[in-house]
Design a protein around this motif. Structure first.
Motif, PDB file in Angstrom:
ATOM      1  N   ARG A  47       0.833  -1.210   0.000  1.00  0.00           N
ATOM      2  CA  ARG A  47       0.000   0.000   0.000  1.00  0.00           C
ATOM      3  C   ARG A  47       0.865   1.257   0.000  1.00  0.00           C
ATOM      4  N   ILE A  48       1.949   1.227   0.773  1.00  0.00           N
ATOM      5  CA  ILE A  48       2.858   2.375   0.808  1.00  0.00           C
ATOM      6  C   ILE A  48       3.476   2.582  -0.570  1.00  0.00           C
ATOM      7  N   LYS A  49       3.917   1.494  -1.195  1.00  0.00           N
ATOM      8  CA  LYS A  49       4.498   1.598  -2.539  1.00  0.00           C
ATOM      9  C   LYS A  49       3.481   2.162  -3.526  1.00  0.00           C
ATOM     10  N   ALA A  50       2.234   1.718  -3.429  1.00  0.00           N
ATOM     11  CA  ALA A  50       1.184   2.210  -4.330  1.00  0.00           C
ATOM     12  C   ALA A  50       0.950   3.707  -4.109  1.00  0.00           C
ATOM     13  N   MET A  51       0.931   4.142  -2.849  1.00  0.00           N
ATOM     14  CA  MET A  51       0.735   5.564  -2.557  1.00  0.00           C
ATOM     15  C   MET A  51       1.914   6.384  -3.075  1.00  0.00           C
ATOM     16  N   GLU A  52       3.133   5.857  -2.904  1.00  0.00           N
ATOM     17  CA  GLU A  52       4.312   6.564  -3.412  1.00  0.00           C
ATOM     18  C   GLU A  52       4.250   6.683  -4.930  1.00  0.00           C
ATOM     19  N   GLU A  53       3.807   5.627  -5.594  1.00  0.00           N
ATOM     20  CA  GLU A  53       3.682   5.649  -7.055  1.00  0.00           C
ATOM     21  C   GLU A  53       2.630   6.672  -7.485  1.00  0.00           C
ATOM     22  N   GLU A  54       1.503   6.716  -6.765  1.00  0.00           N
ATOM     23  CA  GLU A  54       0.467   7.706  -7.073  1.00  0.00           C
ATOM     24  C   GLU A  54       1.006   9.119  -6.892  1.00  0.00           C
ATOM     25  N   ASP A  55       1.773   9.339  -5.816  1.00  0.00           N
ATOM     26  CA  ASP A  55       2.365  10.653  -5.583  1.00  0.00           C
ATOM     27  C   ASP A  55       3.331  11.017  -6.704  1.00  0.00           C
ATOM     28  N   ARG A  56       4.152  10.062  -7.127  1.00  0.00           N
ATOM     29  CA  ARG A  56       5.113  10.302  -8.195  1.00  0.00           C
ATOM     30  C   ARG A  56       4.392  10.678  -9.487  1.00  0.00           C
ATOM     31  N   ILE A  57       3.344   9.939  -9.808  1.00  0.00           N
ATOM     32  CA  ILE A  57       2.572  10.218 -11.029  1.00  0.00           C
ATOM     33  C   ILE A  57       1.923  11.588 -10.948  1.00  0.00           C
ATOM     34  N   ARG A  58       1.352  11.915  -9.781  1.00  0.00           N
ATOM     35  CA  ARG A  58       0.723  13.219  -9.588  1.00  0.00           C
ATOM     36  C   ARG A  58       1.738  14.346  -9.786  1.00  0.00           C
ATOM     37  N   LEU A  59       2.938  14.166  -9.228  1.00  0.00           N
ATOM     38  CA  LEU A  59       3.977  15.186  -9.380  1.00  0.00           C
ATOM     39  C   LEU A  59       4.409  15.320 -10.838  1.00  0.00           C
ATOM     40  N   GLU A  60       4.538  14.195 -11.532  1.00  0.00           N
ATOM     41  CA  GLU A  60       4.906  14.237 -12.951  1.00  0.00           C
ATOM     42  C   GLU A  60       3.842  14.974 -13.762  1.00  0.00           C
ATOM     43  N   GLU A  61       2.565  14.686 -13.481  1.00  0.00           N
ATOM     44  CA  GLU A  61       1.482  15.346 -14.200  1.00  0.00           C
ATOM     45  C   GLU A  61       1.462  16.847 -13.902  1.00  0.00           C
ATOM     46  N   LYS A  62       1.711  17.206 -12.647  1.00  0.00           N
ATOM     47  CA  LYS A  62       1.741  18.612 -12.261  1.00  0.00           C
ATOM     48  C   LYS A  62       2.892  19.320 -12.975  1.00  0.00           C
ATOM     49  N   GLU A  63       4.050  18.693 -13.021  1.00  0.00           N
ATOM     50  CA  GLU A  63       5.210  19.279 -13.700  1.00  0.00           C
ATOM     51  C   GLU A  63       4.954  19.407 -15.200  1.00  0.00           C
ATOM     52  N   LYS A  64       4.320  18.400 -15.786  1.00  0.00           N
ATOM     53  CA  LYS A  64       4.002  18.446 -17.216  1.00  0.00           C
ATOM     54  C   LYS A  64       3.047  19.606 -17.505  1.00  0.00           C
ATOM     55  N   ALA A  65       2.023  19.762 -16.676  1.00  0.00           N
ATOM     56  CA  ALA A  65       1.058  20.856 -16.858  1.00  0.00           C
ATOM     57  C   ALA A  65       1.759  22.206 -16.711  1.00  0.00           C
ATOM     58  N   ARG A  66       2.687  22.324 -15.755  1.00  0.00           N
ATOM     59  CA  ARG A  66       3.417  23.574 -15.557  1.00  0.00           C
ATOM     60  C   ARG A  66       4.253  23.900 -16.793  1.00  0.00           C
ATOM     61  N   LYS A  67       4.944  22.892 -17.320  1.00  0.00           N
ATOM     62  CA  LYS A  67       5.765  23.111 -18.514  1.00  0.00           C
ATOM     63  C   LYS A  67       4.906  23.496 -19.714  1.00  0.00           C
ATOM     64  N   GLU A  68       3.767  22.822 -19.877  1.00  0.00           N
ATOM     65  CA  GLU A  68       2.873  23.148 -20.992  1.00  0.00           C
ATOM     66  C   GLU A  68       2.375  24.587 -20.885  1.00  0.00           C
ATOM     67  N   GLU A  69       2.029  25.004 -19.667  1.00  0.00           N
ATOM     68  CA  GLU A  69       1.563  26.376 -19.455  1.00  0.00           C
ATOM     69  C   GLU A  69       2.690  27.361 -19.759  1.00  0.00           C
ATOM     70  N   GLU A  70       3.886  27.040 -19.327  1.00  0.00           N
ATOM     71  CA  GLU A  70       5.044  27.905 -19.594  1.00  0.00           C
ATOM     72  C   GLU A  70       5.300  28.014 -21.101  1.00  0.00           C
ATOM     73  N   GLU A  71       5.231  26.896 -21.811  1.00  0.00           N
ATOM     74  CA  GLU A  71       5.426  26.899 -23.264  1.00  0.00           C
ATOM     75  C   GLU A  71       4.329  27.711 -23.963  1.00  0.00           C
ATOM     76  N   LYS A  72       3.095  27.583 -23.477  1.00  0.00           N
ATOM     77  CA  LYS A  72       1.980  28.335 -24.054  1.00  0.00           C
ATOM     78  C   LYS A  72       2.207  29.832 -23.886  1.00  0.00           C
ATOM     79  N   ARG A  73       2.631  30.237 -22.677  1.00  0.00           N
ATOM     80  CA  ARG A  73       2.894  31.650 -22.434  1.00  0.00           C
ATOM     81  C   ARG A  73       4.030  32.167 -23.313  1.00  0.00           C
TER      82      ARG A  73
END
Length: 101
Positions: A47-73
């Motif tokens: 369960r801990i590993k699954a939560m860590e994986e979810e956190d990692r994916i969430r952070l990757e998605e957040k970083e991707k969205a930030r980069k996309e917004e930066e590129e758009k600007r």
């Protein structure tokens, strides 16, 4: 020797009486409890590993969205600069024509 045997029998009976349902001995119960504890530990670790994986994916998605917004600007900024450059060129062209007339 007989007294020793009587003590062993008494301890065996006590052990069996203290045992779980079905006449399990304390050793059997202890083994089962250890197995159960190990299984629970594995489940918690998974369960801990699954939560860590979810956190990692969430952070990757957040970083991707930030980069996309930066590129758009940046794209919008470059487009605006290009529009301003064209406006200045057109204004310069109008001035030159006005001077020629």
């Amino acid at each position: 020797a007989q007294r020793h045997e009587e003590e062993r029998n008494k301890l065996r009976r006590t052990n069996q009486m203290l045992g779980g349902p079905g006449g399990e001995t304390l050793e059997e119960r202890a083994r089962k409890l250890n197995q159960q504890a190990e299984a629970e530990k594995r489940e918690i670790v998974e369960r801990i590993k699954a939560m860590e994986e979810e956190d990692r994916i969430r952070l990757e998605e957040k970083e991707k969205a930030r980069k996309e917004e930066e590129e758009k600007r940046e794209k919008e900024r470059l487009e605006q600069e290009e529009r301003l450059r064209k406006m200045h060129e057109e204004e310069e062209e109008r001035r030159r024509r006005a001077e020629l007339e």
